[in-house]
Structures are given as C-alpha cells and as structure tokens.
Design a protein around this motif. Structure first.
Motif, PDB file in Angstrom:
ATOM      1  N   UNK A   1       0.808  -1.225   0.000  1.00  0.00           N
ATOM      2  CA  UNK A   1       0.000   0.000   0.000  1.00  0.00           C
ATOM      3  C   UNK A   1       0.841   1.276   0.000  1.00  0.00           C
TER       4      UNK A   1
ATOM      5  N   UNK B   1      -8.284  -0.653   0.340  1.00  0.00           N
ATOM      6  CA  UNK B   1      -8.395  -2.008   0.883  1.00  0.00           C
ATOM      7  C   UNK B   1      -9.490  -2.142   1.930  1.00  0.00           C
ATOM      8  N   UNK B   2     -10.100  -3.337   1.984  1.00  0.00           N
ATOM      9  CA  UNK B   2     -11.016  -3.727   3.058  1.00  0.00           C
ATOM     10  C   UNK B   2     -10.613  -5.130   3.487  1.00  0.00           C
ATOM     11  N   UNK B   3     -10.931  -5.469   4.707  1.00  0.00           N
ATOM     12  CA  UNK B   3     -10.608  -6.825   5.158  1.00  0.00           C
ATOM     13  C   UNK B   3     -11.587  -7.808   4.553  1.00  0.00           C
ATOM     14  N   UNK B   4     -11.084  -8.857   3.945  1.00  0.00           N
ATOM     15  CA  UNK B   4     -11.954  -9.947   3.519  1.00  0.00           C
ATOM     16  C   UNK B   4     -12.867  -9.616   2.361  1.00  0.00           C
ATOM     17  N   UNK B   5     -12.611  -8.563   1.626  1.00  0.00           N
ATOM     18  CA  UNK B   5     -13.467  -8.251   0.473  1.00  0.00           C
ATOM     19  C   UNK B   5     -12.612  -7.625  -0.620  1.00  0.00           C
TER      20      UNK B   5
ATOM     21  N   UNK C   1      -5.822   7.640   3.993  1.00  0.00           N
ATOM     22  CA  UNK C   1      -6.170   6.268   3.587  1.00  0.00           C
ATOM     23  C   UNK C   1      -5.001   5.660   2.800  1.00  0.00           C
ATOM     24  N   UNK C   2      -5.046   4.337   2.663  1.00  0.00           N
ATOM     25  CA  UNK C   2      -3.992   3.639   1.921  1.00  0.00           C
ATOM     26  C   UNK C   2      -4.554   3.154   0.596  1.00  0.00           C
ATOM     27  N   UNK C   3      -3.729   3.265  -0.429  1.00  0.00           N
ATOM     28  CA  UNK C   3      -4.192   2.779  -1.732  1.00  0.00           C
ATOM     29  C   UNK C   3      -3.206   1.738  -2.251  1.00  0.00           C
ATOM     30  N   UNK C   4      -3.708   0.937  -3.158  1.00  0.00           N
ATOM     31  CA  UNK C   4      -2.899  -0.068  -3.842  1.00  0.00           C
ATOM     32  C   UNK C   4      -3.031   0.210  -5.329  1.00  0.00           C
TER      33      UNK C   4
ATOM     34  N   UNK D   1     -22.412  -6.908   2.548  1.00  0.00           N
ATOM     35  CA  UNK D   1     -21.274  -6.121   2.986  1.00  0.00           C
ATOM     36  C   UNK D   1     -21.551  -4.638   2.821  1.00  0.00           C
ATOM     37  N   UNK D   2     -20.507  -3.870   3.108  1.00  0.00           N
ATOM     38  CA  UNK D   2     -20.640  -2.419   3.198  1.00  0.00           C
ATOM     39  C   UNK D   2     -21.152  -1.810   1.888  1.00  0.00           C
TER      40      UNK D   2
ATOM     41  N   UNK E   1      -2.087  -5.488   5.099  1.00  0.00           N
ATOM     42  CA  UNK E   1      -3.487  -5.088   4.989  1.00  0.00           C
ATOM     43  C   UNK E   1      -4.100  -4.882   6.372  1.00  0.00           C
TER      44      UNK E   1
ATOM     45  N   UNK F   1      -2.849  -1.757   7.897  1.00  0.00           N
ATOM     46  CA  UNK F   1      -3.503  -0.634   7.227  1.00  0.00           C
ATOM     47  C   UNK F   1      -4.877  -0.365   7.852  1.00  0.00           C
TER      48      UNK F   1
ATOM     49  N   UNK G   1      -6.012   2.868  10.124  1.00  0.00           N
ATOM     50  CA  UNK G   1      -7.077   3.775   9.673  1.00  0.00           C
ATOM     51  C   UNK G   1      -8.194   3.889  10.697  1.00  0.00           C
TER      52      UNK G   1
ATOM     53  N   UNK H   1     -16.641  -0.059   7.839  1.00  0.00           N
ATOM     54  CA  UNK H   1     -16.126  -0.057   6.464  1.00  0.00           C
ATOM     55  C   UNK H   1     -14.844  -0.885   6.379  1.00  0.00           C
ATOM     56  N   UNK H   2     -13.969  -0.668   7.351  1.00  0.00           N
ATOM     57  CA  UNK H   2     -12.664  -1.318   7.242  1.00  0.00           C
ATOM     58  C   UNK H   2     -12.712  -2.798   7.619  1.00  0.00           C
TER      59      UNK H   2
ATOM     60  N   UNK I   1     -15.461  -4.566   7.198  1.00  0.00           N
ATOM     61  CA  UNK I   1     -16.487  -5.155   6.346  1.00  0.00           C
ATOM     62  C   UNK I   1     -17.635  -5.730   7.174  1.00  0.00           C
TER      63      UNK I   1
END
Lengths: 374, 789
Positions: free
Chosen positions: A194, A246-250, A276-279, A357-358, B6, B9, B13, B37-38, B40
């Motif tokens: 990231x 990024x999100x966990x598990x999605x 925030x972090x980006x990839x 999910x979200x 991850x 991260x 956040x 959100x983070x 999920x």
C-alpha cells in the motif's frame, strides 16, 4: 415490462412514456436515456412534468440491452409497485446534512427486504457523504442499486431524471417494496501497495507518500510496463491502472483516476480520504469478464429461488468499456442467462451493497441487480 | 503476533478515525462507520454501562448503525447475556482483551469492552474476523472508550454550565417580573382610587344639575305645553313602558293617526316591524337605568301602510322621588334623506363593480387581477406555498372577429369565460385583461401536478364546441404558465414570464400549455426583432418573388410559372417562408403581403408575355386570411386591371384546408372567381381532409399533389398508392393533376407511367429570381434535356 426505443428522438421518448404511464397496472417508471439522444431540459421537462406516475432514472453514457450497447435510445421499465421517491438537490453544498432529509423521507416507509434504486449526477461532489448517510440510516436492511449518470464527454450537465424534470447536481432515490439480490465485482488484480494518501481533497489526490500524485502514479506504471504516462495517454494507458482502497476480507474498492488537473492532481470518480492507503490495481480482460459473470452469480444466489423470472439490471462502469473495447461485448454476454434480457447503463461510478457487505460508491466495477417483478 | 500489511492498514485507519470530534454522536458516527467499512461489518452499536451495583446493572444504547432499526432489537439478547455474565463474575472482574462472540442467524456478533464506558458490538456476515485482528482491536477499543468518556465529560460540563447559566437567567427574570408586577399593582391602585374619586364628584355634580333642570322644567310647564302644541316637528311623551301619553299635531300628521288614536296606544303600534326590536330594547335599557337619553333612527308605519324614516330623540324626565316619569320624544321625518343615501350607495356599488370588472364577461378586470395577484404573492411569501399564473390567449380569435363579426366574437368571449370558470376552483382568480386574453391565478398548490392538471382540464374542456348564435365553434387556447417565486418575484416579472411562455405555446402549434423557462427570453426577443424587421421589409422592398416553372410532362413544355415569396433580409440573408409566414399571419401582415405578391406576379407575367415566352400562366398561392377577406374578389380584379393581365393567365392556388374551413362560403367565392375566367387549383392535395362529395362541387381546374407524397413514391408503397389514387381521381373528374417536388428521374418516370400530366420540382429548376431564369427555361424546356438542378 421493459420497453426500448432505439431512435432516441424526443417524439419517441414522449410516446413511450405516455404509453407506459397510461397502463393501469404501471405504478412507476424507471427510465434510462442514452447521452447520444442529446436531450435537453427544454425538450423533455414538459414531458416529465406532465406524467401522472412517479418517474426516476437518468441520462447515461450508453445503455445496455442484453449484449448490445446502445449509444442512442431510451429504456423504460414499467414498475408494478409505487416507488417512494426523494430528490436530493443540491448534492455539492459545502456542508450537507443528508441524514435529516433521508430520515424524514424514508424512515416511516423503510422495511427490511426492500430495494432502493439510486441515481446520482456522477460529476457532483459529496456522493460519498450521501452513500455514507444511506448506510448509517438504513444499513444493509435494504439493497441499493444504481450509479452515476452523466455525459460521456465527462462534462457536468443535467442528467438526473425526475418528475420535476432533468436535474443537475442531484440524486434521485426510489424505494421499492421489491426483494432483490445484488452482485458487485471488478476482477482487477493488485500490482503493488500500500501507499499512503498524504494530501487529498474529496476526489482529488494531491500527493501520495508526499510525492505529487501524477508523478507517483506515472512512476508506478512505468515500473510495471515500462511505458511513460503523460497527460495525453492518460485515457488509454491510465485506463489499465486503477487505485484500490483495501477492506478486510473483500475485494478492494476501485478508484479510477479519470483526469489530471493543471496542478498535476489526479481526479478520481469518488472520494479518496487523506490518510487512507491505496494499492495499484491492474486491469486484465479475462479476469474482468470473469468478475462480471461472478457478479451475476452472486446476485442470483443472494436473490434465491425465482431469479430466472426477475428483472436483471446492470450498472457497468464506462471505464471498463474504455479498457475492454471490443471485448466489452463478452463482459455483457457473461452476465446474460437463459432468455432473460438484462438491461442497464454504462455509469460514472456504481452504487450497491455487495451482498451483505458495506454499501459503497464503486468505480471500474460491474454491479448486477436481480429484482423481483411482482 | 505478526500482522499482514493489509491488517496494519486497517488497524491504522480505524485508529486515525477515533476521537476526531468533540460531540459524542458525531464522534461515534465517524468512528463506528470506519470500523464497519474497514472490517467489512454490516452492523455496529455502542452501549454505555451504568454499573451502580452488580444487582442493578443498566446498559443504554448510545449510537447504532443502521439508525433505522431504532429499537435495537438485534442486540437485546446479546445485551441480556452481558448482563448475566457481569452479575455472575462481578463488574470488576470483567477485563479481557478478547471479545465475546455469538451468532444470530448468519450474522456473527462480536461484543467488545470499551473500558470505562461500556461495550462495542460489531455484526458481520460471511467469514469472521481472525483472532489476530480481534486482539489488535483491544487497544483501539480502549481509545474509543476513552474518547467516549472525554466526549461525555465535555457534554456534562457543557450541560452543567448551560443549566447553571439557565437557572441564573431564570432567577434574574423572575425577580425582574416580580418587581415589575409589584410596581404595576401600586400604579393601578392609585389610578383606581383617583378614578373613583373623580366619578363620585361627577355624580354629585350631575345629581345637582339634574335636580335643577327637573325643577326648572316643572316651572316652565306652561311654556312647554305651548311649544309642544305648535312645534313643526313631531313631539310626544311616552311612559317608561312605551305607552304614548301625549302627541302634538305635527306627530299626528307624520303618522296619519288622530290624537285620539295615538294617545293611550303603544309605541309598538306605530313602529315598523324592522325597528321594533331595537326600540323595545332602548325602552328596556331606560327602565333599567342602563341608558338614559338617546337618539336613534327608526322606521314608523303610517296608518295608510306607508313607511317613514324618522330621527327620534328621547329625553327622560324624573319625578320628585327620582323615579323615571316619562320621556319627551322629538320625532323628525328623515325619509327623503334616507332614500337619497340608499340611491347613492347603489350607485357607489355599481361604480365600484365597473371599476374592477369586465362588463362583457363579468370577470375581474386587469385592475382587480393585479390587486389579487399582488395579494396572492404576499400570502405565498408568508406561507411558502407557490402561486401559478396562467396567461391564456385564444388561438386565431382574430379570424372569428374578421369573418363572423365582432358581435359573434363578443358572444364567444362570454361563452369562453363560462367554460373557463368551470375549470378552476372558487378560490382561484379568473380574469379577462383585454381582447382575447384571460389570466388565472392558482393558489394553495400542492405541487406542479396541480398546475398541469388545471391546464389539461382547460384544454380538455375546449374539445367540446362553444355554442354561439346557433353555431358550433371549436376554439383552442395557448396557455403560458409562470410560477412564483421560481420564475419571478414581482408582478411584472411573473406576467412577463407567463406571456413569454404563452408565445412559446403558440409557437409549438397552439392548443397546448407551456411552462416558463429562463431560456425563452432570448427566443422571444429574437421573434420580436424579426417581427419589427418584417414590418420594415414591406416598405424597404426586401420581399421578392422567385419563380418555379410548371411543365406539361406529356408535351415537354413549360406551361406556367409559380410565384414563390422570399425575404432577402439585409443582415440574415435569405429567410425561408416557413420562418416568416407564420409571423406575418400572427401580426396581421399576411393580407398586405399577399396583395403585393398578387400584383407583382401579374406584372412580371405581363413582362414575360411582352417578351414573347410561350407559357401564359402565372400561379399565385393564396393564404387563408386573404381568401376569407370580404373584398378578396375585388382585390383580384384590381390586380388584373392594374397590370392588364387577362384573367385566364392567372391561376390561384388555395390549400384544401382553407377551403374546408367554411365550405359553403368557399364555394361561393370560387364560383365567383371561376365566372371571371380565373383558373383555380387545390394546393397540397391529400394532406387535408376534403371529402369527395365536396370536391365535386368545387369549380376547380387542377389538383396539386403535395411534395411529401412525391418524395417517397419510389420507396414507400403507401405514398405510391396515394399518388396513384390522386392521379386517377383527377382523371375521373377531368382535372389537371400537377405533381410538386419532383427531384429525381425515377420519380418522374413513376409519375409519367401513372399518367400524371403536369409537374414541377428541382429536377427541372429551383425557384429562381426572374432575372436569373435560364434562357432555355424561358423559351422552351424538354424533359429529356433537363439537367438535375
């Protein structure tokens, strides 16, 4: 009931809407219009204002009808349920309070298992705030489907369709007492990351790891493919490289760098918060097409029995077509199933909750909705 | 414990999002939504623990996502579990870094402690959170608990401060009020005492004066009797119960009764029923001491039944004991004055009505309309409800006035007003503000739909004809709509906007309504400019005639020239007729323009004849308005005599829709023209609705097939069939058939094959100015030799 006009004339638009709204079983209309029709508020506002039934929808870059992409025409879905419609305008006010308006409009009407179609002006600010308010107020009790309307010329124009007429910088929300299943996927592959967003303002990335955003983005691309990114080839070379949150598990949430400001800031469709972090994600035709098929399967599974008789809507990002070009037809084909004709639009950002999910405002993503017809 | 990038991260956040706001709700909104959100997750909720004792544990929900499930039922059983465990293990022992995990259907619920505050619940569908992440959340939850406490303390301090300030304010206000009340009471006591003293003094003085006066009256009774008998005005004395004691001769004359008849009878007997109640009440009040002397107007009923108005003044006399003795009543006849006043009131009412109403339709006029609109707008400013203004203009009303006369026009306006009245509510204002212009103000609207509903109702109501002097007239209106406050915020602006929208409705083909949009201003400006230019164009010779040859297709020769009007605008260049002819019709310029065309075409044809060209005829198009002019035949004759052109050289082209508007009158005019030797052609044949039975009665020479049919004859089977039928019809009725708009050789071949004898079109020549007409066209033309234009 789905009706299609391929001519894209004002007369055909009027005749189609008048016909559909006159049928006693039709309680509301979802209307998708192709940007190529060149409709102006002056031409179609009198028609929209004269309708006796609630109407919502938008003007989109292109329309989807089965495996076809239409640059001209109008798609009308006649609904057998009365939609509760709320128009939010302006979206881009400096300090919006969407919570209050949403609560007043829908709190008494919302029940688990309903579906909310959401069309926003894709070039408005604060779309992320609106989506966050929707999630905070209603959560995942209901499903959301929709996307960003707007012209493929990437300039802001009146594009949200309501009974009040064609609106700019607005959103139309239509709550329907219909069960649905949703599927969301993009199939983009992670290249590296990231990286931290060190400066940004809403949808403008100013710097990444304290390096000017365009320079940083350009370096990453050059390291991956050896080609140099310039302002001129942003639309072609840039179409293959997307940022991911990024999100966990999605799956990561894609953020598409669509344009560059004079200061070298990257303009994305959708907000990228500072801190925030980006990839860096990379587009690959076969995995993208596969993702579209997965989105359809997710939606069918979430809907459960009877999906084969349901209304299938597709909200597919315009950037995917820009990257896939002639292969884009395969993406649409992978969504089709049996004799059902999926309909939808090419959007500037997509709105959905991925299953349970979200809820998010996505980019470079395909959203499939399977909604009961009643 | 090692984290993936991850996970780091996500951890970072969430940590960044906690505690960024001072208020508890906004802080939790931001923090909780980042958690969800983070990680999920689908739901989240923060609960505060009120741990008075282990027996009396209370948990309050503070903030939840989503807010729509406001009863927090998804968490009730989970909270019951927490209470149970806390009671069992004791509050102090509840310290663990790992959350409790429980499930509700497919939802996994994680219960995590927010130390020193309460609990955080997170719900997630699908794969659960791993142990590493769950452990790592513990310090984050500690931070969140601390942030919640800080917010609460800040809230508490703010609330305490606010409450203390409010209490101080309230006490201060109460003290001030008490002080003010006390002061007011003191003032009122002083005022009341002074007033009582004054009243007492006044009363004493009045008693003394009254006694003096009564004594004086008794002393002068003789004098009084003499005055009583000889007075010109009516005088009588009346007992407190209303019995007439004495009357004088003047009163007898006034009432028509004799002294004997009146004395001993009651006031009620001679009082008109209208005045009895009032009169009885006054005597009652006098007896009760409420009212003493009084003067009032009342109606008497004379013995002969006539009614008289009188001014009655009663003065009460007391006896020595101070009791009410009798009233001396002065009665003056004011009947004439009352009659004059009534007449004046009627006149004023009439004048008032005339000032604010239209005498023809009895609707509010312009003045009253402006007043109502101003009032509606000021009400709307307060209520926030919009006002709609309709500007209605009758379509082609001038034609009715011109052709049927003003009395029919007036009657039509009355009928139209009645029809419109039926389309609006009593609370709406319908007014006529001049000529054929009506306006409607709609108030108390619930949305734009109310507005369009009324507009549609008006258009629908006019689908039925209006009965005017035994005729049935179909009228339509064009409606412009403006909205307050959206389109303008003053009366003039709102009127202008509705007017502009009405012109747009006209422009769209009439019989429709159009709401105002700001972009209309420019277009109307453009039209107004064009109208001004058109008026000048006639004087400045900017109108010119172009000519297109008509050919006998069988004989390969030019047989006539059709005159076609063009406008050479000095700045805009050549303006097509479709753009300016409707304007000319609208502004009444079509008749002078048409007359000019007629004469100019005849004059040009005579020039050609003198030059020796083989064709003889010139064809001139006639507008509806021209054709309906009473002096139309004389105008034609005048043009022929001025130019010296023989009548058989003139062909008049009249569209079938013009003829069909009033068939009987048209047949008379056509017969008159035919008798003078003028050739007649029906233009645009096939586009209207002429019936064959009428067609047989028209004294015409030719039918012209409209260009829209000719255009697609080679590709559209319907058009080909129509053209075939028209040609066959022409042949059967012995009429010449002329095809317009021939552009290709294929079309020509088709027409020749079907037996069409005459034609014109770009294939032979565009319309051109007379000086540019090619030599070969002027002299002779062979179909075989034509070059496509």
């Amino acid at each position: 009931m789905i009706q299609l006009d391929r001519t894209g004339t004002v007369e055909a638009f009027q005749s189609l809407l008048t016909h559909c709204s006159s049928l006693p079983e039709i309680k509301g209309l979802l209307v998708l219009v192709a940007d190529g029709n060149g409709f102006t508020p002056k031409q179609i506002n009198p028609i929209l204002r004269g309708l006796e039934v609630p109407v919502f929808g938008g003007i989109f870059c292109h329309l989807i009808h089965g495996e076809e992409i239409l640059s001209q025409g109008t798609l009308v879905v006649g609904l057998h349920e009365v939609p509760h419609i709320e128009v939010i305008q302006p979206l881009s006010s400096p300090s919006p309070d969407f919570d209050k308006q949403l609560e007043q409009a829908f709190l008494a009407k919302v029940r688990p298992g309903q579906t909310m179609f959401t069309v926003v002006d894709g070039f408005s600010r604060n779309i992320a705030d609106l989506i966050e308010s929707l999630f905070i107020i209603f959560g995942l009790e209901i499903n959301y489907l929709g996307g960003g309307a707007g012209s493929k010329s990437l300039t802001s124009s009146p594009c949200v369709l309501t009974n009040e007429g064609l609106l700019q910088d607005a959103a139309v929300l239509a709550l329907l007492d219909l069960v649905s299943g949703t599927g969301v996927s993009h199939g983009l592959q992670e290249v590296c990351g990231p990286f931290k967003i060190t400066e940004s303002y809403r949808n403008q990335i100013i710097s990444i790891d304290w390096v000017p955003a365009l320079e940083f983005y350009s370096n990453l691309i050059q390291q991956d493919c050896g080609k140099e990114l310039t302002r001129d080839n942003l639309a072609t070379l840039g179409a293959g490289y997307i940022f991911g949150l990024a999100r966990l598990g999605a799956e990561m949430i894609a953020r598409d760098p669509l344009n560059v400001t004079e200061d070298g800031h990257l303009l994305c469709a959708g907000d990228v918060p500072p801190g925030s972090f980006i990839h860096l994600l990379k587009a690959d035709a076969s995995s993208m097409i596969n993702a579209a098929s997965c989105a359809r399967t997710q939606a069918d599974n979430a809907f459960g029995d009877g999906a084969e008789d349901a209304l299938v809507t597709v909200w597919d990002c315009i950037s995917r077509k820009a990257f896939l070009q002639e292969d884009f037809g395969q993406e649409l084909a992978s969504i089709q199933k049996g004799g059902q004709t999926a309909i939808g639009a090419l959007t500037i950002g997509e709105i959905a909750n991925s299953g349970q999910d979200y809820l998010e405002f996505y980019n470079n993503t395909v959203v499939v909705g399977v909604t009961e017809r009643k | 414990m090692s984290f993936s990038l991850l996970e780091l991260e996500v951890y970072f956040q969430i940590a960044m999002a906690i505690g960024n706001e001072a208020g508890l709700a906004p802080m939790l909104r931001q923090s909780l939504s980042t958690y969800l959100r983070k990680l999920d997750c689908a739901i989240g909720s923060v609960w505060q623990l009120d741990a008075g004792s282990s027996e009396n544990l209370r948990l309050h929900p503070i903030f939840s996502i989503p807010r729509a499930s406001g009863d927090h039922s998804p968490y009730d059983d989970v909270m019951a579990q927490i209470r149970g465990r806390l009671k069992k293990e004791g509050v102090a022992t509840f310290q663990t870094s790992l959350p409790w995990v429980t499930t509700r259907g497919s939802l996994t619920v994680y219960v995590m402690e927010l130390p020193g505050f309460g609990f955080l619940l997170l719900g997630k569908y699908g794969p659960g959170l791993n142990q590493r992440i769950l452990r790592s959340l513990s310090p984050l939850n500690q931070k969140l608990g601390q942030a919640c406490r800080s917010c609460l303390q800040t809230n508490l301090m703010q609330q305490t401060n606010t409450r203390l300030e409010a209490e101080i304010d309230q006490r201060h206000v109460a003290e001030q009020e008490l002080k003010a009340t006390k002061e007011q009471l003191e003032i009122r006591v002083k005022e009341r005492t002074a007033a009582l003293n004054r009243a007492n003094e006044g009363l004493q003085q009045e008693i003394q004066e009254r006694r003096k006066a009564e004594s004086a009256l008794r002393e002068s009774s003789e004098t009084f009797r003499s005055i009583f008998e000889n007075a010109g005005a009516g005088l009588n004395t009346i007992s407190p119960s209303g019995k007439i004691l004495k009357v004088n001769p003047a009163f007898c004359r006034m009432t028509g009764y004799s002294r004997e008849e009146l004395e001993g009878s009651t006031v009620e007997m001679i009082t008109h029923p209208d005045s009895r109640e009032h009169s009885t009440r006054l005597y009652q009040e006098a007896r009760e001491g409420i009212r003493r002397d009084f003067s009032y107007e009342k109606k008497f009923l004379r013995k002969d039944g006539a009614v008289i108005w009188a001014q009655v003044t009663n003065a009460w006399v007391h006896d020595e004991a101070g009791e009410l003795s009798h009233a001396v009543s002065l009665v003056q006849d004011v009947t004439e004055r009352k009659q004059a006043e009534a007449a004046l009131r009627r006149h004023e009412t009439r004048l008032n009505y005339l000032a604010y109403h239209d005498t023809l339709t009895h609707l509010p006029n312009r003045t009253l309309f402006y007043d109502r609109l101003t009032h509606a707008m000021s009400t709307a400013r307060r209520s926030g409800q919009p006002v709609a203004l309709f500007f209605l203009d009758l379509d082609r009303f001038k034609n009715i006035n011109d052709s049927l006369g003003h009395h029919i026009g007036d009657e039509l306006l009355v009928k139209m007003a009645d029809r419109l009245r039926g389309c609006v509510r009593d609370s709406d204002t319908l007014a006529r503000i001049g000529g054929d212009e009506f306006v409607i103000i709609l108030e108390q609207l619930h949305g734009y739909k109310d507005v369009t509903k009324v507009a549609r109702q008006i258009l629908r109501s006019l689908q039925e004809p209006l009965e005017v002097s035994d005729r049935e007239l179909y009228m339509t209106v064009s409606i412009g709509i403006s909205m307050f406050p959206t389109d303008a915020d003053d009366v003039e602006g709102l009127m202008k906007a509705a007017d502009v929208a009405m012109y747009r409705a006209k422009d769209q083909g009439r019989n429709t309504f159009q709401a105002y949009t700001p972009d209309m201003d420019g277009e109307i400006q453009e039209l107004l400019t064009l109208e001004g230019d058109l008026r000048r164009a006639i004087d400045q010779d900017q109108l010119v005639l172009y000519y297109q040859p008509q050919l006998n297709l069988e004989q390969d020769r030019v047989v006539a020239m059709e005159a076609l009007l063009r406008w050479e605008h000095p700045e805009r260049g050549l303006i097509p007729p479709a753009q300016f002819i409707p304007l000319a019709e609208e502004y009444g310029l079509i008749v002078p323009i048409g007359n000019w065309v007629l004469e100019a075409a005849c004059r040009q044809n005579m020039t050609w004849q003198k030059e020796g060209h083989p064709f003889k005829r010139v064809a001139v198009n006639i507008s509806a308005r021209q054709f309906r002019q009473a002096d139309f035949v004389e105008v034609i004759e005048r043009a022929l005599s001025r130019t010296g052109m023989p009548p058989e050289y003139l062909e008049l082209e009249i569209t079938e829709s013009v003829i069909m508007q009033d068939v009987e009158a048209a047949i008379l005019t056509l017969t008159d023209l035919k008798a003078r030797g003028i050739r007649l052609a029906v233009d645009d044949f096939g586009t209207g609705y002429s019936s064959l039975s009428y067609l047989k009665r028209f004294p015409i020479d030719a039918l012209k097939i409209d260009r829209t049919f000719v255009r697609d004859i080679t590709t559209d089977t319907n058009d080909a069939a129509i053209v075939r039928s028209i040609i066959a019809l022409g042949k059967s009725m012995n009429l010449q058939v002329i095809a317009e708009g021939i552009e290709t050789k294929d079309q020509l071949t088709f027409l020749l094959k079907q037996g069409c004898t005459h034609g014109q079109g770009f294939l032979f020549s565009h319309p051109v100015p007379p000086e540019s007409l090619p030599d070969k066209l002027q002299r002779n033309l062979s179909i075989a030799s034509v070059e496509p234009a």
